[in-house]
Scaffold this active site. Sequence first.
Site, PDB file in Angstrom:
ATOM      1  N   CYS A   2       0.835  -1.206   0.000  1.00 21.96           N
ATOM      2  CA  CYS A   2       0.000   0.000   0.000  1.00 21.96           C
ATOM      3  C   CYS A   2       0.870   1.257   0.000  1.00 21.96           C
ATOM      4  CB  CYS A   2      -0.867   0.036   1.236  1.00 21.96           C
ATOM      5  SG  CYS A   2      -1.902  -1.409   1.427  1.00 21.96           S
ATOM      6  N   ARG A  27       4.642   0.175  -6.253  1.00 20.25           N
ATOM      7  CA  ARG A  27       4.642  -0.673  -5.061  1.00 20.25           C
ATOM      8  C   ARG A  27       3.646  -1.821  -5.195  1.00 20.25           C
ATOM      9  NH1 ARG A  27       6.607   2.584  -0.452  1.00 20.25           N
ATOM     10  NH2 ARG A  27       5.333   1.387   0.969  1.00 20.25           N
ATOM     11  N   TRP A  71      -3.211  -2.532  -1.519  1.00 26.09           N
ATOM     12  CA  TRP A  71      -2.863  -3.906  -1.924  1.00 26.09           C
ATOM     13  C   TRP A  71      -3.572  -4.786  -0.908  1.00 26.09           C
ATOM     14  CZ3 TRP A  71      -0.185  -8.212  -0.008  1.00 26.09           C
ATOM     15  CH2 TRP A  71       0.240  -9.136  -0.972  1.00 26.09           C
ATOM     16  N   ASN A  97      -1.376   2.142   5.978  1.00 27.34           N
ATOM     17  CA  ASN A  97      -0.510   1.074   5.463  1.00 27.34           C
ATOM     18  C   ASN A  97      -0.194   0.158   6.633  1.00 27.34           C
ATOM     19  OD1 ASN A  97      -0.313   2.343   3.072  1.00 27.34           O
ATOM     20  ND2 ASN A  97       1.886   2.781   3.209  1.00 27.34           N
ATOM     21  N   GLY A  98      -0.068  -1.136   6.365  1.00 23.48           N
ATOM     22  CA  GLY A  98       0.298  -2.066   7.429  1.00 23.48           C
ATOM     23  C   GLY A  98      -0.884  -2.932   7.820  1.00 23.48           C
ATOM     24  N   GLU A 454      17.976 -16.695  -9.636  1.00 25.40           N
ATOM     25  CA  GLU A 454      17.483 -15.345  -9.891  1.00 25.40           C
ATOM     26  C   GLU A 454      16.844 -15.260 -11.280  1.00 25.40           C
ATOM     27  OE1 GLU A 454      16.763 -12.856  -8.287  1.00 25.40           O
ATOM     28  OE2 GLU A 454      16.752 -11.174  -9.683  1.00 25.40           O
ATOM     29  N   LYS A 458      12.938 -14.219 -11.945  1.00 28.68           N
ATOM     30  CA  LYS A 458      12.557 -13.108 -12.829  1.00 28.68           C
ATOM     31  C   LYS A 458      11.544 -13.580 -13.864  1.00 28.68           C
ATOM     32  CE  LYS A 458      13.860 -10.653 -11.247  1.00 28.68           C
ATOM     33  NZ  LYS A 458      14.419  -9.947 -10.145  1.00 28.68           N
ATOM     34  N   GLU A 461       8.021 -14.361 -12.200  1.00 33.56           N
ATOM     35  CA  GLU A 461       7.232 -13.263 -11.636  1.00 33.56           C
ATOM     36  C   GLU A 461       6.647 -12.342 -12.702  1.00 33.56           C
ATOM     37  OE1 GLU A 461      11.045 -10.631 -10.084  1.00 33.56           O
ATOM     38  OE2 GLU A 461       9.122 -10.297  -9.140  1.00 33.56           O
ATOM     39  N   HIS A 477      18.618 -35.719  -9.217  1.00 33.99           N
ATOM     40  CA  HIS A 477      18.050 -36.228  -7.968  1.00 33.99           C
ATOM     41  C   HIS A 477      16.535 -36.043  -7.919  1.00 33.99           C
ATOM     42  CE1 HIS A 477      22.041 -36.981  -6.409  1.00 33.99           C
ATOM     43  NE2 HIS A 477      22.390 -35.780  -6.885  1.00 33.99           N
ATOM     44  N   LYS A 576       5.943  -4.174  -4.650  1.00 31.47           N
ATOM     45  CA  LYS A 576       7.370  -3.852  -4.705  1.00 31.47           C
ATOM     46  C   LYS A 576       8.054  -4.035  -3.353  1.00 31.47           C
ATOM     47  CE  LYS A 576      11.164  -2.305  -6.586  1.00 31.47           C
ATOM     48  NZ  LYS A 576      11.903  -3.278  -7.402  1.00 31.47           N
TER      49      LYS A 576
HETATM   50  C1  F6R Z   1      12.042  -9.989  -7.335  1.00 37.00           C
HETATM   51  C2  F6R Z   1      11.938  -9.019  -6.255  1.00 37.00           C
HETATM   52  C3  F6R Z   1      11.709  -9.512  -4.876  1.00 37.00           C
HETATM   53  C4  F6R Z   1      12.558  -8.688  -3.879  1.00 37.00           C
HETATM   54  C5  F6R Z   1      12.181  -9.089  -2.435  1.00 37.00           C
HETATM   55  C6  F6R Z   1      13.043  -8.389  -1.415  1.00 37.00           C
HETATM   56  O1  F6R Z   1      12.260  -9.372  -8.553  1.00 37.00           O
HETATM   57  O2  F6R Z   1      12.007  -7.842  -6.481  1.00 37.00           O
HETATM   58  O3  F6R Z   1      11.974 -10.865  -4.761  1.00 37.00           O
HETATM   59  O4  F6R Z   1      13.903  -8.934  -4.129  1.00 37.00           O
HETATM   60  O5  F6R Z   1      10.841  -8.775  -2.205  1.00 37.00           O
HETATM   61  O6  F6R Z   1      12.902  -7.006  -1.503  1.00 37.00           O
HETATM   62  P1  F6R Z   1      13.930  -6.030  -0.824  1.00 37.00           P
HETATM   63  O7  F6R Z   1      15.225  -6.191  -1.517  1.00 37.00           O
HETATM   64  O8  F6R Z   1      13.347  -4.665  -1.004  1.00 37.00           O
HETATM   65  O9  F6R Z   1      14.030  -6.431   0.612  1.00 37.00           O
END
Ligand code: F6R
Length: 581
Positions: A2, A27, A71, A97-98, A454, A458, A461, A477, A576
Site C-alpha cells: 500500500c 509498489r 494492496w 498502510n500495514g 534469480e 525473474k 514473476e 536427484h 514492490k
Molecule cells: C524480485 C523481487 C523480490 C525482492 C524481495 C526483497 O524481482 O524484487 O523478490 O527482491 O521482495 O525485496 P527487498 O530487496 O526490497 O528487501
Amino acid sequence: MCGIVGYIGSRNAARVIVDGLQKLEYRGYDSFGVATNNPRIEVFKRKGKISEMGSDAWSLHGTIGIGHTRWATHGEPSDRNAHPHLDCRGRIAVVHNGIIENYAALTRELRERGHEFRSETDTEVVAHLVEEFYDGSDLRTAVEKTVARLEGSFALLVTVEGLEEVIAVRDSSPLVLGIGDREVFAASDVTPLLGYTERVVYLEDGDLATLDREGWRVYSHGHPVRRRVEHVDWDVETVKKGGFPHFMLKEIYEEPRVFHDTLHGFAASSLPERYRHPPEITVVACGSSYHAGLVFKYLCESTCRIPVRAELGSEFKYFTPPLKGIVTVITQSGETADTLAALKKARAYNCPTLAITNVLGSTVTRIADHTLYMRAGPEISVAATKSFVAQLAVLMRLIDLMRGNDRLLTALEQANTVIGEVLLLDIDRAVEICRPAEHLFYVGRGLFYPIALEGALKMKEISYIHAEGYAAGELKHGPFALLSDQTPVVALCPPGDTYSIMLSNIKEMKARKAPIIGIGASGDRELTDIVDVFLPIPESPELVQLVATSVVLQQLAYRTAVALECDVDQPRNLAKSVTVE
Ligand code: F6R
C-alpha cells in the site's frame, strides 16, 4: 505494497495526491482513493488503475487531502474496501498502510457501541476509534488515544472535517514528510515528493506529526521532538519512463552506469574495522536480495575463507541459529518486514549489524549499526533488476573492503562495458523457445547457481511461466523426471572450474530432448554445437561474466513477458516492497 500520500498547502490537493499515488503505483496495488477536506470531507475511491480513473478524482475540492493505493490484505479488492475509510458520520477520513492485528476485537467492541462499518478492512476501525475520542477540536489527542489501542504495524494519515490539519503516524510502516514552501506532504516513500521538494523528514517509529497551515511538528509519546530535515538528490526523471515502454527495460538499460557507480562508491574507510575480520557472517534477505546474498556466500567463503551463512528473512525468525560474527541484511527497499524482523533479532543477540540498501533513510538504515548504499536510484518496476546488479557490486566491493585491497574492483573494471554489450544481444530465438513453454528450468553451478535461481524468479514473476532454478547437479536427484521436449532448460555454462561438468550435464539433458538455451563465453564452439540457442557473453573475468549473465536473464524474462502481453512493471499479485510478514 500500500502507498500513502497526504498534502496541505495551496495547490489542488486531489491533483497533487493523484500525481503522488501514480508515482507509488510501482509498489503494487489493486485500488486507490483520495479524500479532501474542504472543509467537508469529499471522497473518491475505486478498484482499478490510477492511469484510467485517477483524473476523475481531480473534481474533489480543497487544498488539504489524503490518498492511498491499496494492496488487499483484509477484504477483496473493491471500491468499498479501498481507502480512505470514514467514521459513521463521514467526518473523519483515514488512510493506512500495514496491518491492525487486533481489528476484529476492536470492531466487535465498536459495533456494540453502535458504530456502523461499511468495509471488510482492518483499517476502518481506526476511523471509528478516532470518532470515539474526538472532542471536536483536538485531533492530535484523539489520534494518540486511538494509536494506544492499536496492535500491529501502521502508517496512518487522518484528517477531520472543519479542521485544517492532517495527522501522520508512523509505527513499523514507513512514512516521510516532504517540506515545501508553505506546503507539507506526507508519503510512504520519497518518490511522490520528487518534483515538489527535495527536503524530507524521515519519521521514526512511534512518531506522530501534525501538518497544518503553520508547518509541521513531530511528537513522540506526546512530547514534541526534533527531526532532521534531510536532502534527497534523486531526480524526478528517474521516476518517469523516459521513452522506454516499461520501467523494467529502462532500469535494465541503466545497469552499466548503476554497476559502475555503485562499485566505485566506496572508499577504504567505508567499512569500519569491526566488520573486517569477523569469525563468521550471516546474510539475511528475501527474494532477489537473497540470491545476491548467496553469491556473496560463495565468493566470500572462497576468497576470504570466512564462513558465511545465507538465510531467508521469512525463515530466520522460526529458528534460533547460534549467531556469532556479523549479521548482514540485504534489502533494496530497506522496508521488507521479514528482513527487518531478522535484523531486530540479530541486534537482540548483540551481533554487529550491517545493512545493504538502496534507499536513504529507509527503516533498515535506522536499525542497523552501519549501512552500505547501492547507487541504483529509485527502482520502479516491481521486478528487481538494476538493484540486483547494484547489490552484486556492493557485495563484491565488500570483499575488497574486508581484505583491504582493490582486487575485485580491478577485475570488474570493464564490467559496465560488457553489460552494455550484452544489452545488444539478439535473444529472439531464446524468447521463441521460452514463450510457449509451461515450465522452464534454469541451471548453473557454483557462483552461477544463485544466478540461475534469480533468472528463474525473474521469469516466473513477470511472464507467469513456471520456472525453477536448480543447482545443475541436483536435476538428476528428481527433476530429471520432468525433462522432455516440452521443458526448455536455460543452462549457465561459463568457462572455469564448473565448465566440463556443466557440459556433461547439458548433454544429459539434451539426451532427454529438452531444448537448451546455453549461456557461455563468446566463441565457445563446443557449447554452441550442443545447445539449441547459444547466447554469448563477451570474453571477460568470471565475475564480469556473472553480472552480464544476470543481465541477459533479466532481458530474457522481460522480452518473454512482453511477447506474452503481461503487465511487466506491475505483475499480478505482487508488490514492490513487502511490508507485512
Ligand atoms: C524480485 C523481487 C523480490 C525482492 C524481495 C526483497 O524481482 O524484487 O523478490 O527482491 O521482495 O525485496 P527487498 O530487496 O526490497 O528487501
